[in-house]
Design an enzyme around this catalytic site. Structure first.
Site, mmCIF file in Angstrom:
data_model
loop_
_atom_site.group_PDB
_atom_site.id
_atom_site.type_symbol
_atom_site.label_atom_id
_atom_site.label_comp_id
_atom_site.label_asym_id
_atom_site.label_seq_id
_atom_site.Cartn_x
_atom_site.Cartn_y
_atom_site.Cartn_z
ATOM 1 N N ASP A 1 42.407 30.033 43.937
ATOM 2 C CA ASP A 1 42.570 29.042 42.888
ATOM 3 C C ASP A 1 44.029 28.912 42.418
ATOM 4 O O ASP A 1 44.607 27.821 42.429
ATOM 5 C CB ASP A 1 41.656 29.513 41.738
ATOM 6 C CG ASP A 1 41.546 28.506 40.650
ATOM 7 O OD1 ASP A 1 41.154 27.378 40.958
ATOM 8 O OD2 ASP A 1 41.879 28.855 39.499
ATOM 9 N N GLY A 2 44.639 30.051 42.068
ATOM 10 C CA GLY A 2 46.017 30.047 41.558
ATOM 11 C C GLY A 2 46.979 29.498 42.601
ATOM 12 O O GLY A 2 47.854 28.668 42.299
ATOM 13 N N LYS B 1 52.574 37.838 42.131
ATOM 14 C CA LYS B 1 53.697 37.590 41.207
ATOM 15 C C LYS B 1 54.722 36.692 41.879
ATOM 16 O O LYS B 1 55.924 36.870 41.673
ATOM 17 C CB LYS B 1 54.365 38.905 40.849
ATOM 18 C CG LYS B 1 53.530 39.832 40.017
ATOM 19 C CD LYS B 1 54.392 41.042 39.770
ATOM 20 C CE LYS B 1 53.746 42.056 38.897
ATOM 21 N NZ LYS B 1 54.674 43.149 38.682
ATOM 22 N N HIS C 1 38.595 47.763 44.868
ATOM 23 C CA HIS C 1 39.309 47.078 45.953
ATOM 24 C C HIS C 1 38.798 47.403 47.339
ATOM 25 O O HIS C 1 39.231 46.772 48.309
ATOM 26 C CB HIS C 1 40.811 47.361 45.838
ATOM 27 C CG HIS C 1 41.428 46.689 44.653
ATOM 28 N ND1 HIS C 1 41.309 47.196 43.382
ATOM 29 C CD2 HIS C 1 42.115 45.531 44.542
ATOM 30 C CE1 HIS C 1 41.924 46.388 42.533
ATOM 31 N NE2 HIS C 1 42.412 45.368 43.208
ATOM 32 N N GLY D 1 34.355 39.889 41.556
ATOM 33 C CA GLY D 1 33.871 38.506 41.509
ATOM 34 C C GLY D 1 34.493 37.662 40.418
ATOM 35 O O GLY D 1 34.180 36.494 40.274
ATOM 36 N N ASP E 1 35.797 36.215 46.013
ATOM 37 C CA ASP E 1 34.925 35.867 44.886
ATOM 38 C C ASP E 1 34.028 34.654 45.154
ATOM 39 O O ASP E 1 33.063 34.442 44.433
ATOM 40 C CB ASP E 1 35.766 35.579 43.630
ATOM 41 C CG ASP E 1 36.686 36.734 43.272
ATOM 42 O OD1 ASP E 1 36.344 37.879 43.613
ATOM 43 O OD2 ASP E 1 37.730 36.485 42.651
ATOM 44 N N THR F 1 39.276 33.702 49.069
ATOM 45 C CA THR F 1 38.955 34.649 47.994
ATOM 46 C C THR F 1 37.646 35.341 48.312
ATOM 47 O O THR F 1 36.719 34.718 48.831
ATOM 48 C CB THR F 1 38.832 33.973 46.609
ATOM 49 O OG1 THR F 1 38.230 34.911 45.706
ATOM 50 C CG2 THR F 1 37.982 32.722 46.597
HETATM 51 O O1 F6P Z 1 40.108 37.474 43.057
HETATM 52 C C1 F6P Z 1 39.881 38.586 43.848
HETATM 53 C C2 F6P Z 1 39.795 39.836 43.037
HETATM 54 O O2 F6P Z 1 39.572 40.924 43.897
HETATM 55 C C3 F6P Z 1 38.769 39.808 41.906
HETATM 56 O O3 F6P Z 1 37.469 39.989 42.378
HETATM 57 C C4 F6P Z 1 39.308 40.886 41.016
HETATM 58 O O4 F6P Z 1 38.914 40.691 39.674
HETATM 59 C C5 F6P Z 1 40.783 40.742 41.148
HETATM 60 O O5 F6P Z 1 41.018 40.067 42.364
HETATM 61 C C6 F6P Z 1 41.543 42.033 41.158
HETATM 62 O O6 F6P Z 1 42.892 41.721 41.135
HETATM 63 P P1 F6P Z 1 44.044 42.804 41.352
HETATM 64 O O7 F6P Z 1 44.066 43.139 42.825
HETATM 65 O O8 F6P Z 1 45.257 42.109 40.909
HETATM 66 O O9 F6P Z 1 43.685 43.999 40.557
#
Ligand code: F6P
Length: 364
Positions: free
Chosen positions: A118-119, A76, A288, A185, A142, A140
């Site tokens: 990416d972001g 954020k 996570h 992913g 992913d 990442t």
């Molecule tokens: O981009 C990494 C990632 O762990 C993705 O695999 C997953 O969809 C997302 O982030 C989860 O995000 P957050 O930690 O915001 O729930």
């Protein structure tokens, strides 16, 4: 002394600390640069007084082994769409990028290294276009960033998922069950595909190949043709049935535009039960866990190589560029190239062919 500022943004990932340590060590050896870290992505720079920390050899010693990021992170912290609470309690976003660039200049920073996915690299590019001397380092689990063959953290996530998969195989076998493992992913199937091949799954479901329940049932029934059997399925969180939608929660956090994916593993379990699956079905959503803990050796090495390269790029003024790993070599590309397209798995990728050749079904 010239100054580098490091920020880690977006979701964390094993290997971030190894990059921070490598930049700090390489800078120290140059005797011309010192390194600072902004706490919680660029939020540290937007605080008054700024929340930044000088990264010394002592502060970074041994951190390459640790998961997470010593600089903390947030999803954020986009300075171009910064969340602020209004008087009536509601939230909105404002552009604080000029203020950010101004604060960085006032701190006498000569180069910024933004470690993120990416972001975060889209933010790097926007700030570069506004004149900030910035370099990107891709990050990442992913592995979905184009312009780099691999991102650090991905191989650790695959190892964690494979360890979980192996454990599920033994319990599937003793109970004659169908076990579903849902992995992360986002919109790409990299983690799922690698885990399925490493673990030896019967079925692998990825976002790039929409699945058909009857095809999955066909595969399961073959495994149970002698009465008792067992089967292990890996499903990517972004996988969807043919003609269906991805499963997740709509984004509701101001400042974090992401849809929270998750739950397709349970959807698949219900569908298999509805279709008279011959065995009990259980789902594990790994979540996570895949992002935490110690990076495996490969990721520590990749992250260290990327950190050293990022320092060299800062030293040489290669701004607007991102570090990449291509053809077993560390190089750089314009950030625009890295963010121009999402790195989906090509259904003709050699690993998909490999998986099919060892009997893994994609439910198609
Ligand atoms: O981009 C990494 C990632 O762990 C993705 O695999 C997953 O969809 C997302 O982030 C989860 O995000 P957050 O930690 O915001 O729930």
């Amino acid at each position: 002394m010239k100054k580098i500022l490091i920020a880690t943004g977006g979701g964390d990932c094993p290997g971030l600390n190894a990059v921070i340590r490598a930049i700090t060590k390489a800078a120290k050896r140059s005797k011309e640069w010192e390194v600072w870290g902004s706490i919680e992505a660029f939020n540290g720079i937007l605080k008054y007084p700024p929340e930044i920390v000088k990264l010394t050899r002592k502060k970074t010693a041994g951190i390459h082994v640790r998961g997470g990021t010593i600089l903390k992170t947030t999803n954020k912290g986009n300075p171009l769409a910064y969340p602020v609470q209004q008087e009536d309690g509601s939230w909105t976003t404002i552009d604080r990028s000029d203020e950010l660039i101004d604060n960085i200049r006032k701190l006498g920073i000569d180069a910024v290294i933004n470690i993120g996915g990416d972001g975060s690299q889209r933010i790097s590019q926007a700030l570069f276009e506004k004149g900030l001397p910035i370099i990107g380092v891709p990050k990442t689990i992913d592995n979905d960033l184009s312009a780099t063959d691999l991102t650090f953290g991905f191989s650790t996530a695959v190892q964690i998922a494979t360890d979980a998969f192996d454990k599920l195989v033994s319990t599937a076998e003793s109970h004659h069950r169908v076990m579903i493992l849902e992995v992360m992913g986002r919109d790409a199937g990299w983690i799922a595909l690698h885990t399925a091949i490493a673990g030896g799954a019967e079925v692998c479901l990825i976002p790039e190949i929409p699945f058909h329940i009857d095809k999955i049932m066909e595969k399961i029934l073959k495994r149970y043709h002698k009465g008792r059997g067992f089967a292990n399925i890996v499903i990517a969180e972004g996988a969807k049935p043919a003609g269906g939608e991805v499963i997740g929660e709509k984004a509701h956090d101001i400042g974090d535009p992401h849809v929270k994916l998750g739950g397709v593993g349970n959807f698949l379990r219900w569908k298999l039960e509805e279709n008279n699956c011959p065995a009990q079905v259980r789902t594990t959503i790994l979540g996570h866990v895949q992002r935490g803990g110690t990076p495996i050796a490969f990721d520590r090495i990749l992250a260290t190589g990327m950190g050293v390269k990022a320092f060299e790029m800062a030293r040489d003024g290669q701004f607007g560029q991102m570090v990449t790993f291509r053809n077993n070599n560390i190089e750089s590309v314009p950030i625009t190239e890295a963010i121009s397209q999402y790195k989906y798995l090509d259904p003709n990728h050699y690993l998909i062919k490999t998986a099919r050749s060892v009997g893994i079904s994609f439910g198609d």
